[in-house]
Design a protein around this motif. Sequence first.
Motif, short mmCIF file in Angstrom:
data_model
loop_
_atom_site.label_atom_id
_atom_site.label_comp_id
_atom_site.label_asym_id
_atom_site.label_seq_id
_atom_site.Cartn_x
_atom_site.Cartn_y
_atom_site.Cartn_z
N GLU A 73 5.08 4.75 -6.99
CA GLU A 73 4.07 3.65 -6.40
C GLU A 73 3.63 4.32 -5.78
O GLU A 73 1.71 4.37 -5.14
CB GLU A 73 4.44 2.01 -6.10
CG GLU A 73 3.46 1.54 -5.28
CD GLU A 73 3.33 0.55 -4.61
OE1 GLU A 73 2.37 -0.55 -4.18
OE2 GLU A 73 4.69 -0.10 -4.12
N ALA A 76 0.50 6.62 -6.64
CA ALA A 76 -1.03 5.16 -7.08
C ALA A 76 -2.40 5.92 -6.55
O ALA A 76 -3.48 5.74 -7.21
CB ALA A 76 -0.29 4.13 -6.27
N LEU A 79 -2.25 9.43 -9.47
CA LEU A 79 -1.57 9.73 -10.80
C LEU A 79 -2.68 8.79 -11.97
O LEU A 79 -3.43 8.05 -11.52
CB LEU A 79 -0.70 9.17 -10.89
CG LEU A 79 0.45 9.24 -12.34
CD1 LEU A 79 0.66 10.02 -12.71
CD2 LEU A 79 1.51 8.98 -11.95
N ILE A 96 4.28 0.52 -12.35
CA ILE A 96 3.23 0.41 -13.58
C ILE A 96 1.85 -0.61 -12.79
O ILE A 96 0.98 0.34 -12.78
CB ILE A 96 3.80 0.48 -14.85
CG1 ILE A 96 4.26 1.43 -15.35
CG2 ILE A 96 2.08 0.61 -15.85
CD1 ILE A 96 4.86 1.92 -16.78
N LYS A 98 1.49 -1.51 -10.22
CA LYS A 98 0.57 -0.73 -8.86
C LYS A 98 0.16 0.27 -8.79
O LYS A 98 -0.74 0.65 -8.08
CB LYS A 98 1.98 -0.77 -7.92
CG LYS A 98 2.66 -1.96 -7.51
CD LYS A 98 3.94 -1.83 -7.31
CE LYS A 98 4.62 -3.97 -6.52
NZ LYS A 98 5.26 -3.84 -5.84
N LEU A 99 -0.22 1.65 -10.22
CA LEU A 99 -0.45 1.99 -9.98
C LEU A 99 -1.36 1.81 -10.55
O LEU A 99 -2.41 2.36 -11.59
CB LEU A 99 0.07 3.58 -11.07
CG LEU A 99 1.51 3.80 -11.36
CD1 LEU A 99 2.05 4.07 -12.43
CD2 LEU A 99 2.09 4.41 -9.61
N LEU A 102 -4.53 4.63 -12.81
CA LEU A 102 -3.75 4.89 -14.01
C LEU A 102 -4.84 4.54 -15.07
O LEU A 102 -5.26 3.68 -15.02
CB LEU A 102 -2.48 4.46 -14.44
CG LEU A 102 -1.51 4.78 -15.40
CD1 LEU A 102 -0.93 6.04 -14.72
CD2 LEU A 102 -0.75 4.10 -15.67
#
Length: 484
Positions: A73, A76, A79, A96, A98-99, A102
């Motif tokens: 995380e 984040a 990424l 994922i 929490k990204l 993305l």
Amino acid sequence: MPICAIRLASMKDVSDDLEVFLEEKKDAAELTISSSLAWGTMLHNSKVWSQFKSLTKLDLNNNGLTALPSALEALAPSLEILFLSENMFESVPKVIGKLNNLRMLSLRGNRLTELTAKDLPQTSLVWLILTNNDISKIHSNVGKLKSLRKLMLSHNKITNIPVEMEGCQDLELVRLANNDISVPLPSEFLTLPKLAWISLGGNPISKNQLINEKEISKSCVSFDESKILGKGASGTVFLGKYKGKDVAVKMFKQQSMGSDGNPEDEAAINALVDHPLAVSALGVFLSDEAGSKSHEGMVMPLLEGAEALGKAPSFSTVTRDAGPTDSAQEMSREQVLSVVWNVASALEHVHRTANVVNGDVYLHNILQCGEGVAKISDWGASFVYDGQDPKMRRSFEAIEVLAFGRLVQDLFEWHLGTALPDATEPSDFLLGRSRGTSLTAGPFYDLMSSVLQPQQDKRPSFGELMAVLSSIPEFGAAKQLAGH
């Protein structure tokens, strides 16, 4: 942009080199880790990941992973692209979700059994690759993926598409080849306002006709394995001979799991397509193994000097071609109009005579084969629909008409600095780039307005589209050059 990779062979490598490596590479924008031995030391430590302030792309493919640590995380804020293909995930790792920056996620070749939006970044994700898993269910919450533009679901076990897909209003491209879909697709899904590219080959609802008149004996074909003309997800193309002439021979990669579909379906479609402005097989041949009924390859015309007109989509453009190729940097108005005519003519023919959706109408699949002669190629994402069902026929043709509109849009923007009327996108779409000066009012403006708009039932068929183009004097030279 700094790019680096960790390839560690032993635990000693991890303990001795990791600290030095991280200090040297903490400003990297892209990072590949190709050994799961690094995980125990590195991946569970949030302090490690928080050092990567500029990391936008992380590649963890092929590491035998079953889980991801919450420490990720820390990435984040930066990424945008995460590759987790060819691992052993049975569900989407919770971290994922929490990204929140993305944009692109690949979980190709894992063990997922369900597509759910629960642990996905619902507001940022635009490109999701789930090809070759064990997915049998698409959860009704999938409609929460409001920004999703590109969804790859080929080679799974999906039996139906939920009506809640209606919530994915930005979806432009979907791959559903080689699943178990036998029931009609819901109109809420098929009429999504931006849906332009779809593949459905290898499903019970898409049944290709038996190959007959183009089937040839393998003994009639020869090729030199040392003379490779090209390679793709579904096979390799060699220089060969057929009926005394030089040809291109495509040998299928058996059990290929490409995003578009199956080699067998590609062979069947190539046997159906027969038009002078479409590149298709001269013949398809069976494997020479005793009792085999699968097609091993096909013979294609050798198009010497043929060049694609566009570059395939990039991470930034997602569903749109990235720009003209080096060989197609400059095209005159006459050349642009010729491409428009040729592509429309070929697509009208395959829809009318064979009920075929190309599924991949892009300038990177249009080959310039001579002075003013552009041909549509690549039938790997194609499928046959039920032409006796008027609703199905209308929907699939309207989807492809929009794809054609995108192709014309790119041609006019790249080469003529002209913006076509487009009611499907805001004016600042694609990072705020300008599409150029507005197209002059007239019949062609009206035609493209009807093509590039979100209401499927108001788009013209390819037959109607060709009738309008035929009536515009400016397309007369293109029609003459094409020979029909």
